[in-house]
Design a protein around this motif. Structure first.
Motif, PDB file in Angstrom:
ATOM      1  N   ILE A  78       0.832  -1.209   0.000  1.00 43.42           N
ATOM      2  CA  ILE A  78       0.000   0.000   0.000  1.00 43.42           C
ATOM      3  C   ILE A  78       0.867   1.259   0.000  1.00 43.42           C
ATOM      4  N   ASP A  79       0.728   2.028  -1.071  1.00 46.48           N
ATOM      5  CA  ASP A  79       1.543   3.219  -1.263  1.00 46.48           C
ATOM      6  C   ASP A  79       0.718   4.440  -0.847  1.00 46.48           C
ATOM      7  N   GLU A  80       1.177   5.166   0.175  1.00 49.81           N
ATOM      8  CA  GLU A  80       0.352   6.260   0.704  1.00 49.81           C
ATOM      9  C   GLU A  80       0.296   7.433  -0.269  1.00 49.81           C
ATOM     10  N   ARG A  81      -0.844   8.141  -0.192  1.00 50.96           N
ATOM     11  CA  ARG A  81      -1.045   9.297  -1.052  1.00 50.96           C
ATOM     12  C   ARG A  81      -0.775  10.600  -0.301  1.00 50.96           C
ATOM     13  N   LYS A  82      -0.891  11.724  -0.993  1.00 51.34           N
ATOM     14  CA  LYS A  82      -0.518  13.025  -0.418  1.00 51.34           C
ATOM     15  C   LYS A  82      -1.414  13.407   0.760  1.00 51.34           C
ATOM     16  N   ALA A  83      -0.817  14.044   1.750  1.00 56.14           N
ATOM     17  CA  ALA A  83      -1.557  14.525   2.933  1.00 56.14           C
ATOM     18  C   ALA A  83      -2.626  15.532   2.524  1.00 56.14           C
ATOM     19  N   GLU A  84      -2.345  16.299   1.449  1.00 57.69           N
ATOM     20  CA  GLU A  84      -3.264  17.382   1.059  1.00 57.69           C
ATOM     21  C   GLU A  84      -4.641  16.845   0.665  1.00 57.69           C
ATOM     22  N   GLU A  85      -4.720  15.525   0.345  1.00 58.35           N
ATOM     23  CA  GLU A  85      -6.046  14.961   0.010  1.00 58.35           C
ATOM     24  C   GLU A  85      -6.942  14.954   1.254  1.00 58.35           C
ATOM     25  N   ILE A  86      -6.282  14.970   2.433  1.00 57.00           N
ATOM     26  CA  ILE A  86      -7.052  14.885   3.687  1.00 57.00           C
ATOM     27  C   ILE A  86      -7.323  16.275   4.259  1.00 57.00           C
ATOM     28  N   ILE A  87      -6.257  17.076   4.344  1.00 54.50           N
ATOM     29  CA  ILE A  87      -6.376  18.399   4.985  1.00 54.50           C
ATOM     30  C   ILE A  87      -5.201  19.270   4.540  1.00 54.50           C
ATOM     31  N   ASP A  88      -5.348  20.569   4.580  1.00 54.08           N
ATOM     32  CA  ASP A  88      -4.225  21.489   4.373  1.00 54.08           C
ATOM     33  C   ASP A  88      -3.297  21.339   5.582  1.00 54.08           C
ATOM     34  N   PRO A  89      -2.083  20.775   5.373  1.00 49.28           N
ATOM     35  CA  PRO A  89      -1.175  20.544   6.523  1.00 49.28           C
ATOM     36  C   PRO A  89      -0.971  21.791   7.386  1.00 49.28           C
ATOM     37  N   GLY A  90      -1.109  22.977   6.752  1.00 48.16           N
ATOM     38  CA  GLY A  90      -0.926  24.220   7.521  1.00 48.16           C
ATOM     39  C   GLY A  90      -1.962  24.391   8.618  1.00 48.16           C
ATOM     40  N   LYS A  91      -3.062  23.664   8.497  1.00 49.90           N
ATOM     41  CA  LYS A  91      -4.125  23.803   9.512  1.00 49.90           C
ATOM     42  C   LYS A  91      -3.792  23.027  10.784  1.00 49.90           C
ATOM     43  N   ILE A  92      -2.907  22.035  10.637  1.00 50.59           N
ATOM     44  CA  ILE A  92      -2.515  21.268  11.837  1.00 50.59           C
ATOM     45  C   ILE A  92      -0.995  21.130  11.809  1.00 50.59           C
ATOM     46  N   PRO A  93      -0.286  22.279  11.900  1.00 56.80           N
ATOM     47  CA  PRO A  93       1.168  22.290  11.718  1.00 56.80           C
ATOM     48  C   PRO A  93       1.889  21.283  12.603  1.00 56.80           C
ATOM     49  N   GLY A  94       2.769  20.505  11.976  1.00 57.05           N
ATOM     50  CA  GLY A  94       3.591  19.554  12.737  1.00 57.05           C
ATOM     51  C   GLY A  94       2.959  18.187  12.851  1.00 57.05           C
ATOM     52  N   ALA A  95       1.668  18.075  12.486  1.00 58.45           N
ATOM     53  CA  ALA A  95       1.020  16.742  12.616  1.00 58.45           C
ATOM     54  C   ALA A  95       1.551  15.803  11.535  1.00 58.45           C
ATOM     55  N   ASN A  96       1.665  14.544  11.881  1.00 58.91           N
ATOM     56  CA  ASN A  96       2.076  13.511  10.915  1.00 58.91           C
ATOM     57  C   ASN A  96       0.815  12.994  10.230  1.00 58.91           C
ATOM     58  N   ILE A  97       0.522  13.497   9.038  1.00 55.27           N
ATOM     59  CA  ILE A  97      -0.732  13.154   8.352  1.00 55.27           C
ATOM     60  C   ILE A  97      -0.489  11.932   7.474  1.00 55.27           C
TER      61      ILE A  97
END
Ligand code: RI2
Length: 304
Positions: A247-266
């Motif tokens: 299973i090859d993970e996809r981009k975090a941006e599909e879930i949320i703008d990483p800037g909204k939860i800075p530092g979280a491992n998405i």
């Protein structure tokens, strides 16, 4: 030089403009055909084919239907390469692709007929994601004049459930639309869980849309039949186990703008693996099997 049209096919698969295991398989097959059409020598054919395979396999590395399709269409060519006349080899590849596309569409129709036999009049069914094979079962069930209702999960993060809901509503099928996390809450109201798949392991485990595994666990606990629908070309050479690194993970941006939860491992895995112990039946174009019988079927039976 590989044509820009092959790159375009791979890009559409990668961006999920083409999605759904069957559609991905057919697009990849067309990409293989495009890569050899117009080639004028064996060397050019081999080079184009290798580049196309690499592009297509990298577009969605987790999609077993894509991996299997490339294998089914080109896996034996290395052996034939030396003996076969170049133009005959090119023709064989083109014919195989055209047959694969045609047979895979027929398989979905057969799955519809086979799967509709498992639906009882008045059933409420829950499903996840969007599966052309599930929709085919609905079409056959309607033709048999059996009534049913469907609970559809929205299917985060790409919301494929919305497509399922729209297609069912267009068919006049009553739809209840829920968030993925409500599947357990409503499981008591359904007679069957029916889902598509991107791959079926030889051990009967299922590679399917993320969220399928927990839904199947809840259905099992509630003693509700878990039915998976997939063409034989999705049957994978090898076992699929929970820790399978396919299973090859996809981009975090599909879930949320990483800037909204800075530092979280998405984390964003597109698929999960449902073990055979949580699966009751697998509906294929050749009939309904148990997960234990999956090892008798492999992608290579397709097209023969
Ligand atoms: P068909 C989807 O993948 C899901 O894994 C779903 O189970 C399968 O394809 C359905 O495939 P994605 O492309 O039954 O939405 O339509 O990530 O062949």
């Amino acid at each position: 030089m590989i044509s820009s049209r092959v790159r375009e096919v791979a890009k559409k698969i990668e961006k999920m403009e083409v999605r759904g295991a069957g559609n991905i398989a057919r697009s990849a097959a067309e990409g293989i055909k495009l890569s050899v059409e117009g080639t004028k020598s064996r060397g050019e054919l081999v080079e184009n084919l290798e580049r196309a395979k690499k592009l297509l396999l990298n577009a969605r590395p987790s999609a077993v239907s894509l991996i299997n399709t490339v294998e089914i269409l080109t896996g034996d060519i290395e052996n034939n390469l030396g003996e076969m006349d170049f133009s005959d080899l090119r023709e064989i590849i083109v014919e195989r692709v055209e047959k694969f596309v045609e047979e895979s569409k027929k398989a979905t129709q057969e799955i519809g007929k086979n799967g509709s036999q498992l639906i009882s009049d008045g059933d409420t069914v829950i499903t996840h994601c969007h599966s052309s094979n599930f929709i085919s079962i609905i079409d056959s069930t309607i033709q048999l004049e059996k009534d049913l209702g469907v609970i559809v999960t929205e299917t985060r993060p790409r919301y494929q459930g919305r497509k399922t809901a729209r297609e069912l509503i267009d068919r006049g099928v009553p739809v209840m639309f829920i968030v993925d996390s409500a599947a357990g809450y409503f499981m008591k109201d359904v007679e069957k869980l029916i889902v598509g798949a991107s791959g079926i392991g030889e051990n009967g485990s299922i590679l399917s849309k993320i969220g399928t595994f927990p839904m199947a666990c809840v259905a099992k606990k509630a003693e509700i039949p878990v039915i998976v629908v997939a063409e034989t070309f999705k049957f994978y050479h090898g076992s699929l186990t929970e820790n399978h690194r396919l299973i090859d993970e996809r981009k975090a941006e599909e879930i949320i703008d990483p800037g909204k939860i800075p530092g979280a491992n998405i984390r964003n895995p597109p698929f999960d693996i449902t073990p055979a112990t949580c699966v009751d039946k697998i509906v294929t174009e050749r009939g309904v099997i148990s997960p234990e019988e999956a090892n008798e079927i492999s992608g290579s039976v397709f097209l023969v």
